[in-house]
Design an enzyme around this catalytic site. Structure first.
Site, PDB file in Angstrom:
ATOM      1  N   ASP A 329       0.853  -1.184   0.000  1.00 12.40           N
ATOM      2  CA  ASP A 329       0.000   0.000   0.000  1.00 12.40           C
ATOM      3  C   ASP A 329       0.892   1.238   0.000  1.00 12.40           C
ATOM      4  OD1 ASP A 329      -1.965   1.956   0.751  1.00 12.40           O
ATOM      5  OD2 ASP A 329      -3.150   0.363   1.675  1.00 12.40           O
ATOM      6  N   ARG A 331      -0.690   4.406   0.139  1.00 13.78           N
ATOM      7  CA  ARG A 331      -1.569   5.538   0.428  1.00 13.78           C
ATOM      8  C   ARG A 331      -1.077   6.356   1.607  1.00 13.78           C
ATOM      9  NH1 ARG A 331      -7.202   2.669   0.750  1.00 13.78           N
ATOM     10  NH2 ARG A 331      -5.843   1.029   1.505  1.00 13.78           N
TER      11      ARG A 331
END
Ligand SMILES: [Zn+2]
Length: 418
Positions: A329, A331
């Site tokens: 990830d 983000r």
């Protein structure tokens, strides 16, 4: 002054050294707009620039294309007549806290007012935030009305099925010392890596330590407000909120491999109900496609998942992403709470999300969270079971049973030919 708004063709303007005097100072975290000073990312009068990069995030590249094609004059200045926000937002105490907001300009919606004198003096100051009103019409909301879960009230939800919203678009404005602190690295290291990993796109990152604000060429965010925007800052008014990261395949095109659109429309339904109870609803939508890995990487991962030995199973969900992208990830929710602080939020009564990363970022930034609302099981598409079970097993919040390793091997998605 040699530097003009309409440079001669062929004259390349290097940005790696100071253009001279004339740039207004930025004092990040100052209590008022006047003390803070305007963000000036103009590509016209170089001497006025007080930031690295330019406006419009990733669209700055399209602006350059428009100039290259001869369709846009580089000297064009925006006429801001009648562009003021439809709803006033702030100012709030959080705006004057250099630690609370580091990735957007809290004064970005009101530059025409706040910096009228500087605009009149010839500074090209552009809004980085715009606030407007809209009606949003979604088939899932029409369905909720048909099934009796939602009732039009003529105010928040019209008989036509349209929800009435205030929405704001925000461009990224990074205060580099603050961003570095959020990510636990030094400002020098952050500047060097941003410079190198963009292929040397912004030399001032390493040559202009005096410029502390960077307008990065990335997507921004949009907030949708159901009910009165000013109520967001009142902790006694019930706030239903979702922070959602972009997933174009599901959000727009209805792809069934994940739960993104069902979660988004479920959150909108919850927001409308909350507003109808006398509260306020908020969806904050961030352009961080495919966990900020981008759609190409995301689609490669889909193929790797579906073609692996044994098929697409929940126990291999994160491993396949890591094989292709190097991480699970990108983000990094560290910057996400800034928009909530811009809206003056102190308490979220109902957070429509299962993500612990989001929950931890929000509460860690000083915002209280009451109840966490998960997606109803019947809204999870069959093929998205792989994703949601893998997330639950990885520690995402769920009020129900967490699947164990054995169960994860059994949860299987469709094959590529299915
Ligand atoms: Zn998705």
């Amino acid at each position: 002054m040699a530097d003009t708004a309409t440079p001669k063709p062929g004259h390349i303007r290097l940005t790696s050294h100071s253009g001279g005097s004339g740039a207004l100072p930025i004092r990040w975290g100052a209590a008022t707009a006047a003390e803070r000073g305007p963000v000036v990312g103009t590509t016209g009068t170089r001497a006025h620039r007080n930031v690295i990069g330019t406006h419009s995030g990733s669209y700055s590249v399209y602006r350059a294309l428009a100039v290259a094609a001869g369709a846009l004059s580089r000297a064009h200045r925006a006429d801001l007549t009648n562009t003021a926000p439809t709803d006033p937002i702030g100012p709030y105490e959080q705006w004057g806290d250099a630690d609370k907001i580091v990735s957007l300009d809290p004064w970005g919606a009101t530059v025409a007012d706040a910096f009228a004198a500087e605009l009149a003096a010839g500074y090209d100051i552009r809004p980085t935030i715009a606030v407007t009103k809209a009606h949003v019409i979604l088939p899932e909301i029409a369905d909720a009305i048909a099934k009796g879960r939602l009732q039009p009230d003529g105010r928040h939800l019209l008989a036509s099925g349209a929800a009435v919203v205030t929405k704001a678009a925000l461009e990224p404005v990074w205060y580099l010392p603050g961003v570095a602190a959020r990510f636990g690295c030094s400002e020098t290291e952050l500047r060097r890596v941003l410079f190198e990993e963009t292929g040397g796109m912004y030399p001032e990152l390493v040559t202009r330590g005096d410029l502390e604000v960077f307008l990065p060429p990335i997507g921004g965010q949009t907030v949708y407000i159901f009910g009165a925007a000013r109520d967001l800052a009142d902790p006694s008014v019930e706030l239903t909120a979702r922070v959602h990261d972009e997933c174009n395949g599901s959000d727009v095109f209805g792809s069934d491999i994940c739960t993104c659109r069902p979660y988004l429309t479920h959150a909108i339904e919850e927001c409308i109900q909350g507003a109808q109870r006398g509260g306020v609803g908020l969806v904050a939508y961030s352009r961080k496609e495919g966990r900020a890995l981008g759609e190409v990487t995301k689609f490669l991962v889909y193929n790797a998942r579906k073609r692996q030995e044994g098929g697409d199973t929940a126990d291999q969900y994160f491993a396949r992403t890591e094989c292709v992208a190097g991480v699970q990830d990108m983000r990094f929710q560290e910057l996400m709470p800034d928009v909530l602080h811009w809206l003056g939020i102190r308490k979220i009564h109902r957070l429509v999300s299962m993500s612990n990363m989001k929950y931890d970022a929000i509460t860690g930034s000083g915002i209280e969270v009451g109840e966490r609302v998960n997606i109803p099981d019947e809204l999870v598409p069959a093929d998205a079971r792989v994703e949601i079970d893998a997330k639950m097993a990885a520690g995402y919040f769920t009020p129900g049973d967490v699947p164990d390793a054995d169960e994860l091997r059994k949860v299987k998605g469709r094959g590529l030919d299915g």
